[in-house]
Design an enzyme around this catalytic site. Structure first.
Site, PDB file in Angstrom:
ATOM      1  N   THR A 275      36.697  55.628  53.460  1.00  0.00           N
ATOM      2  CA  THR A 275      36.036  55.776  52.155  1.00  0.00           C
ATOM      3  C   THR A 275      34.533  55.924  52.372  1.00  0.00           C
ATOM      4  OG1 THR A 275      35.907  54.870  49.898  1.00  0.00           O
ATOM      5  CG2 THR A 275      35.743  53.281  51.678  1.00  0.00           C
ATOM      6  N   ASN A 276      33.733  55.793  51.303  1.00  0.00           N
ATOM      7  CA  ASN A 276      32.266  55.893  51.428  1.00  0.00           C
ATOM      8  C   ASN A 276      31.607  54.892  50.474  1.00  0.00           C
ATOM      9  OD1 ASN A 276      31.888  57.203  48.751  1.00  0.00           O
ATOM     10  ND2 ASN A 276      33.101  58.807  49.735  1.00  0.00           N
ATOM     11  N   HIS A 277      30.263  54.895  50.463  1.00  0.00           N
ATOM     12  CA  HIS A 277      29.526  53.867  49.722  1.00  0.00           C
ATOM     13  C   HIS A 277      29.363  54.128  48.220  1.00  0.00           C
ATOM     14  CE1 HIS A 277      28.408  51.507  53.132  1.00  0.00           C
ATOM     15  NE2 HIS A 277      27.914  52.546  53.763  1.00  0.00           N
TER      16      HIS A 277
ATOM     17  N   ALA B 107      32.091  61.204  44.912  1.00  0.00           N
ATOM     18  CA  ALA B 107      31.832  61.363  46.348  1.00  0.00           C
ATOM     19  C   ALA B 107      33.203  61.472  47.009  1.00  0.00           C
ATOM     20  CB  ALA B 107      31.062  60.179  46.885  1.00  0.00           C
TER      21      ALA B 107
END
Ligand code: CTP
Length: 404
Positions: free
Chosen positions: A210-212, A278
């Site tokens: 995943t991402n922030h 995102a």
């Protein structure tokens, strides 16, 4: 009979001690003429510049400036709940510092802490006070707390010096207030798709890539568009942020594939699509059914490309649809963003760079540049994500009106 576009809107004016307080007298008159219900509160030093009686007469409501009086000690709570908008004009360096620190030693500051409505400040001070690092710091903190700063004017100041620090003109403030409280109903009933948040790409039943992304920007946009009358379909990845407005339908998704499917289902009936998610560009080629066990000293993962949601829906775009996306770049920002604008057939791309302090993932502020398909570029200063959402909505309103 004048324009009554602000009929029934409740506006609280907070006046602090500057000679510019005389301009708030004119603003009070303009707002009342526009149909607004206006109440005025003053700091004790403001009352030395303009009489409370002047404001009471023009607003047709009593003007308050005492925090502690026998009959009125609880006014700060009532006023803070009453207002649709609280505008502090003029806002002196002293009042800005009190707000930034959360001090509560006069009625205006106590109301600020109690207010549930949007709060704006229109600063007024000498140019050196305005550029002082302490004022810059206080202003940045207030913006991060969600306060909107109205731009100061540049010109002759009461000290005789010339430069930035003049309070905004009453007519300009009226225009801003009207625009905020009574925006043209461009989005009324319009269906809008917004993708937001991160995606999660499962490796096995317990792990994912995943991402922030916090989802805050997309959620702020969903609330803003709904506030302006749109019917928003928010396709939201697993994010902490959640919309507040009842006009937002949230469609929760986890992976990019799920996000693509949900977005593609609502896209044909939407006039506007905003791609704020995102999205993970790649996912594991296979998802293990059981937990992947520890093996040797290294482990290679095979990743395959995820669908590009913005690009595939951009390819299906109809003439009257308006599409907006985001670009997060670390290098050659504007050039890269323009390439994405073209490649994904977007009408607007909102560029942010992680290099700007206070901008990017997880923060409450953002610093953006708008690039449009008609080759225009607009650069903004640091603002709260709510304010950035309002700027994007304004830009979309122009694009929708210009579309066939
Ligand atoms: N986007 C999307 N689906 C993807 C990737 C991106 O819908 N699979 C959208 C984003 O929501 C954003 C825009 O495309 O509005 C640009 O996203 P970004 O990640 O900056 O661009 P990429 O095309 O993924 O390029 P790169 O990661 O190489 O910079």
């Amino acid at each position: 009979m004048g324009n009554t576009s602000l009929a029934g809107r409740k506006i609280l004016l907070g006046v602090s001690g500057s000679i510019a307080a005389y301009k708030t007298v004119f603003l009070t008159r303009l707002l009342v003429r526009e149909g607004a219900e206006v109440r005025v509160i003053m700091t004790p030093s403001a009352a030395a510049f303009v009489s409370p009686l002047t404001f009471s007469t023009l607003s047709r409501n009593p003007t308050r400036h005492e925090l502690m009086s026998e009959s009125e000690w609880h006014n700060h709570v009532e006023l803070g709940l009453w207002a649709d908008l609280f505008v502090i004009v003029p806002a002196t360096a002293h009042t800005l510092s009190g707000m930034a620190e959360g001090r509560c030693d006069n009625l205006l500051l106590a109301v600020y802490l109690s207010a549930r409505c949007p709060v704006w400040v229109a600063p007024a001070m000498d140019l050196d006070m305005w550029s002082h690092p302490a004022t810059r710091r206080n202003m940045a903190r207030l913006v991060a707390d969600g306060v909107r700063q109205i731009d100061v004017g540049d010109g002759e100041l009461a000290s005789g010096l010339s430069g930035p620090g003049r309070v905004a003109e009453p007519e300009a403030l009226l225009e801003e207030i009207r625009h905020f409280l009574a925006p043209a109903p461009v989005f009324e009933g319009m269906e809008v798709l917004i993708t937001a948040g991160p995606t999660r790409e499962a490796l096995d039943p317990v792990r994912f890539l995943t991402n922030h992304s916090s989802g805050k920007m997309g959620v702020a946009l969903a609330d803003e568009m709904a506030r302006r009358g749109a019917r928003v379909h928010l396709v939201l990845g697993p994010a902490a942020a959640a919309p507040c407005h009842p006009g937002v339908e949230t469609i929760p998704v986890v992976s990019a594939t799920e996000m693509m499917e949900a977005a593609a289902t609502v896209f044909p009936r939407c006039r506007i699509a905003i791609f704020a998610a995102a999205v993970a560009d790649y996912r594991p080629a296979t998802t293990a059914t059981g937990k992947i066990k520890k093996q040797g000293d290294s482990l290679s993962l095979e990743l395959v490309k995820n669908p590009d949601i913005a690009a595939s829906l951009g390819a299906r775009k109809q003439k009257d649809q308006v599409l907006a996306g985001f670009a997060l770049e670390t290098d050659a920002g504007e050039e890269e963003a323009r390439k994405k604008l073209k490649a994904k057939r977007l009408d607007l791309i909102v560029l942010n760079t992680l290099q700007d302090a206070g901008a990017g993932f997880g923060t409450d502020t953002n610093k953006v540049t708008f690039l449009t398909a008609d080759n225009k570029t607009r650069r903004f200063g640091l603002k709260s994500k709510k304010e950035v959402a309002a700027d994007i909505a304004d830009e979309l309103a122009c694009l929708v009106q210009a579309a066939p």
